[in-house]
Design a protein around this motif. Structure first.
Motif, PDB file in Angstrom:
ATOM      1  N   GLN A   1     -52.595  55.137  84.002  1.00 36.47           N
ATOM      2  CA  GLN A   1     -51.571  54.996  85.043  1.00 36.47           C
ATOM      3  C   GLN A   1     -51.625  56.157  86.045  1.00 36.47           C
ATOM      4  OE1 GLN A   1     -47.660  54.184  83.526  1.00 36.47           O
ATOM      5  NE2 GLN A   1     -46.703  54.300  85.512  1.00 36.47           N
ATOM      6  N   GLU A   2     -51.688  57.367  85.556  1.00 36.76           N
ATOM      7  CA  GLU A   2     -51.748  58.538  86.434  1.00 36.76           C
ATOM      8  C   GLU A   2     -53.067  58.582  87.202  1.00 36.76           C
ATOM      9  OE1 GLU A   2     -50.595  58.555  83.387  1.00 36.76           O
ATOM     10  OE2 GLU A   2     -48.636  59.536  83.429  1.00 36.76           O
ATOM     11  N   ARG A   3     -54.140  58.148  86.541  1.00 38.37           N
ATOM     12  CA  ARG A   3     -55.452  58.116  87.193  1.00 38.37           C
ATOM     13  C   ARG A   3     -55.432  57.155  88.393  1.00 38.37           C
ATOM     14  NH1 ARG A   3     -58.248  57.195  82.875  1.00 38.37           N
ATOM     15  NH2 ARG A   3     -58.360  54.954  83.011  1.00 38.37           N
ATOM     16  N   GLU A   4     -54.903  55.973  88.178  1.00 32.39           N
ATOM     17  CA  GLU A   4     -54.841  54.983  89.263  1.00 32.39           C
ATOM     18  C   GLU A   4     -53.970  55.480  90.413  1.00 32.39           C
ATOM     19  OE1 GLU A   4     -53.671  51.375  87.275  1.00 32.39           O
ATOM     20  OE2 GLU A   4     -55.707  51.032  86.515  1.00 32.39           O
ATOM     21  N   ALA A   5     -52.840  56.121  90.090  1.00 35.69           N
ATOM     22  CA  ALA A   5     -51.953  56.658  91.125  1.00 35.69           C
ATOM     23  C   ALA A   5     -52.650  57.776  91.908  1.00 35.69           C
ATOM     24  CB  ALA A   5     -50.654  57.164  90.504  1.00 35.69           C
ATOM     25  N   PHE A   6     -53.356  58.654  91.216  1.00 32.17           N
ATOM     26  CA  PHE A   6     -54.068  59.754  91.863  1.00 32.17           C
ATOM     27  C   PHE A   6     -55.140  59.201  92.805  1.00 32.17           C
ATOM     28  CE2 PHE A   6     -57.257  62.999  92.420  1.00 32.17           C
ATOM     29  CZ  PHE A   6     -56.557  64.200  92.422  1.00 32.17           C
ATOM     30  N   LEU A   7     -55.917  58.255  92.320  1.00 35.72           N
ATOM     31  CA  LEU A   7     -56.994  57.668  93.130  1.00 35.72           C
ATOM     32  C   LEU A   7     -56.450  57.099  94.430  1.00 35.72           C
ATOM     33  CD1 LEU A   7     -59.038  55.892  90.314  1.00 35.72           C
ATOM     34  CD2 LEU A   7     -59.733  57.913  91.608  1.00 35.72           C
ATOM     35  N   GLU A   8     -55.308  56.423  94.331  1.00 32.22           N
ATOM     36  CA  GLU A   8     -54.706  55.817  95.519  1.00 32.22           C
ATOM     37  C   GLU A   8     -54.068  56.866  96.428  1.00 32.22           C
ATOM     38  OE1 GLU A   8     -51.183  52.669  96.563  1.00 32.22           O
ATOM     39  OE2 GLU A   8     -52.480  52.223  94.845  1.00 32.22           O
ATOM     40  N   GLN A   9     -53.286  57.765  95.859  1.00 28.80           N
ATOM     41  CA  GLN A   9     -52.560  58.752  96.659  1.00 28.80           C
ATOM     42  C   GLN A   9     -53.490  59.685  97.423  1.00 28.80           C
ATOM     43  OE1 GLN A   9     -49.505  60.927  94.609  1.00 28.80           O
ATOM     44  NE2 GLN A   9     -49.168  62.321  96.301  1.00 28.80           N
ATOM     45  N   TYR A  10     -54.584  60.096  96.782  1.00 22.67           N
ATOM     46  CA  TYR A  10     -55.473  61.079  97.403  1.00 22.67           C
ATOM     47  C   TYR A  10     -56.775  60.460  97.921  1.00 22.67           C
ATOM     48  CZ  TYR A  10     -52.142  64.290  95.444  1.00 22.67           C
ATOM     49  OH  TYR A  10     -50.978  64.942  95.132  1.00 22.67           O
ATOM     50  N   ASN A  11     -56.829  59.107  97.948  1.00 20.53           N
ATOM     51  CA  ASN A  11     -58.024  58.405  98.422  1.00 20.53           C
ATOM     52  C   ASN A  11     -59.261  58.996  97.745  1.00 20.53           C
ATOM     53  OD1 ASN A  11     -59.409  56.464  99.888  1.00 20.53           O
ATOM     54  ND2 ASN A  11     -59.731  57.831 101.622  1.00 20.53           N
ATOM     55  N   SER A  12     -59.176  59.127  96.444  1.00 23.58           N
ATOM     56  CA  SER A  12     -60.205  59.777  95.648  1.00 23.58           C
ATOM     57  C   SER A  12     -61.101  58.744  94.985  1.00 23.58           C
ATOM     58  CB  SER A  12     -59.534  60.666  94.598  1.00 23.58           C
ATOM     59  OG  SER A  12     -60.492  61.384  93.869  1.00 23.58           O
ATOM     60  N   THR A  13     -62.010  59.235  94.132  1.00 23.86           N
ATOM     61  CA  THR A  13     -62.943  58.378  93.407  1.00 23.86           C
ATOM     62  C   THR A  13     -62.991  58.799  91.943  1.00 23.86           C
ATOM     63  OG1 THR A  13     -64.784  59.874  93.868  1.00 23.86           O
ATOM     64  CG2 THR A  13     -64.431  58.067  95.439  1.00 23.86           C
ATOM     65  N   ILE A  14     -63.559  57.904  91.128  1.00 21.57           N
ATOM     66  CA  ILE A  14     -63.844  58.269  89.745  1.00 21.57           C
ATOM     67  C   ILE A  14     -64.903  59.369  89.806  1.00 21.57           C
ATOM     68  CG2 ILE A  14     -64.832  57.439  87.556  1.00 21.57           C
ATOM     69  CD1 ILE A  14     -62.006  56.388  88.091  1.00 21.57           C
ATOM     70  N   TYR A  15     -64.822  60.314  88.908  1.00 26.33           N
ATOM     71  CA  TYR A  15     -65.668  61.506  88.938  1.00 26.33           C
ATOM     72  C   TYR A  15     -67.083  61.215  88.456  1.00 26.33           C
ATOM     73  CZ  TYR A  15     -66.804  66.448  88.411  1.00 26.33           C
ATOM     74  OH  TYR A  15     -67.369  67.690  88.521  1.00 26.33           O
ATOM     75  N   LYS A  16     -68.043  61.679  89.224  1.00 27.84           N
ATOM     76  CA  LYS A  16     -69.452  61.590  88.835  1.00 27.84           C
ATOM     77  C   LYS A  16     -70.111  62.934  89.112  1.00 27.84           C
ATOM     78  CE  LYS A  16     -73.713  58.953  89.208  1.00 27.84           C
ATOM     79  NZ  LYS A  16     -74.474  60.015  88.659  1.00 27.84           N
ATOM     80  N   PRO A  17     -70.307  63.727  88.050  1.00 29.59           N
ATOM     81  CA  PRO A  17     -70.973  65.007  88.255  1.00 29.59           C
ATOM     82  C   PRO A  17     -72.443  64.794  88.597  1.00 29.59           C
ATOM     83  CG  PRO A  17     -70.685  64.608  85.921  1.00 29.59           C
ATOM     84  CD  PRO A  17     -70.000  63.477  86.656  1.00 29.59           C
ATOM     85  N   GLU A  18     -73.012  65.759  89.276  1.00 29.89           N
ATOM     86  CA  GLU A  18     -74.439  65.676  89.606  1.00 29.89           C
ATOM     87  C   GLU A  18     -75.174  66.783  88.885  1.00 29.89           C
ATOM     88  OE1 GLU A  18     -74.901  65.768  93.838  1.00 29.89           O
ATOM     89  OE2 GLU A  18     -73.283  64.350  94.100  1.00 29.89           O
ATOM     90  N   PRO A  19     -76.140  66.525  88.082  1.00 23.61           N
ATOM     91  CA  PRO A  19     -76.498  65.192  87.605  1.00 23.61           C
ATOM     92  C   PRO A  19     -75.571  64.790  86.470  1.00 23.61           C
ATOM     93  CG  PRO A  19     -77.940  66.810  86.600  1.00 23.61           C
ATOM     94  CD  PRO A  19     -77.006  67.564  87.534  1.00 23.61           C
ATOM     95  N   GLY A  20     -75.511  63.544  86.180  1.00 25.06           N
ATOM     96  CA  GLY A  20     -74.709  63.084  85.061  1.00 25.06           C
ATOM     97  C   GLY A  20     -74.146  61.701  85.274  1.00 25.06           C
ATOM     98  N   PRO A  21     -73.607  61.136  84.203  1.00 25.38           N
ATOM     99  CA  PRO A  21     -73.044  59.787  84.272  1.00 25.38           C
ATOM    100  C   PRO A  21     -71.635  59.791  84.865  1.00 25.38           C
ATOM    101  CG  PRO A  21     -72.768  60.650  82.076  1.00 25.38           C
ATOM    102  CD  PRO A  21     -73.542  61.693  82.854  1.00 25.38           C
TER     103      PRO A  21
END
Length: 123
Positions: free
Chosen positions: A61-81
């Motif tokens: 729930q908090e993840r979805e709210a954060f993504l929307e509020q801050y126009n963010s994305t799911i985290y993908k480190p470089e390199p990494g999954p």
């Protein structure tokens, strides 16, 4: 960049990440894997990639709210999954320690609900 050159974390992002983690006295920064992160009971819940991006693990729930509020994305480190439970903290938000502290506290509370991982056996 050649294979032998190691990417270094931008100093400004490292300083801001350290400031964020230090805002919660019970937390410590680990760097076992070559990048700074926080963990509890074997579960990582925040990290700073070598590219200078911060990821924070949040419940759905908090993840979805954060993504929307801050126009963010799911985290993908470089390199990494792709880290499906982590959000990417926008760099302009990284300086807002008070706002991010509340998310880091949510993250800490979330990992406290997870079953501790057993320590890995040494070979």
């Amino acid at each position: 960049m050649s294979k032998k050159e190691k990417k270094t974390i931008p100093a400004e992002q490292l300083e801001l990440y350290e400031k964020l983690v230090k805002s919660i006295p019970e937390l410590e920064i680990n760097s076992t894997f070559g990048f700074p992160y926080t963990s509890l009971n074997g579960h990582m819940f925040s990290l700073l990639s070598k590219s200078g991006f911060v990821g924070i693990r949040l419940p759905k729930q908090e993840r979805e709210a954060f993504l929307e509020q801050y126009n963010s994305t799911i985290y993908k480190p470089e390199p990494g999954p792709l880290l499906k439970e982590y959000v990417t903290v926008p760099n302009d938000l990284l300086a807002d320690v008070e706002t991010l502290k509340s998310y880091l506290l949510i993250s800490l509370a979330y990992v406290k609900t997870l079953k501790p991982k057993p320590p890995k056996k040494k070979k």
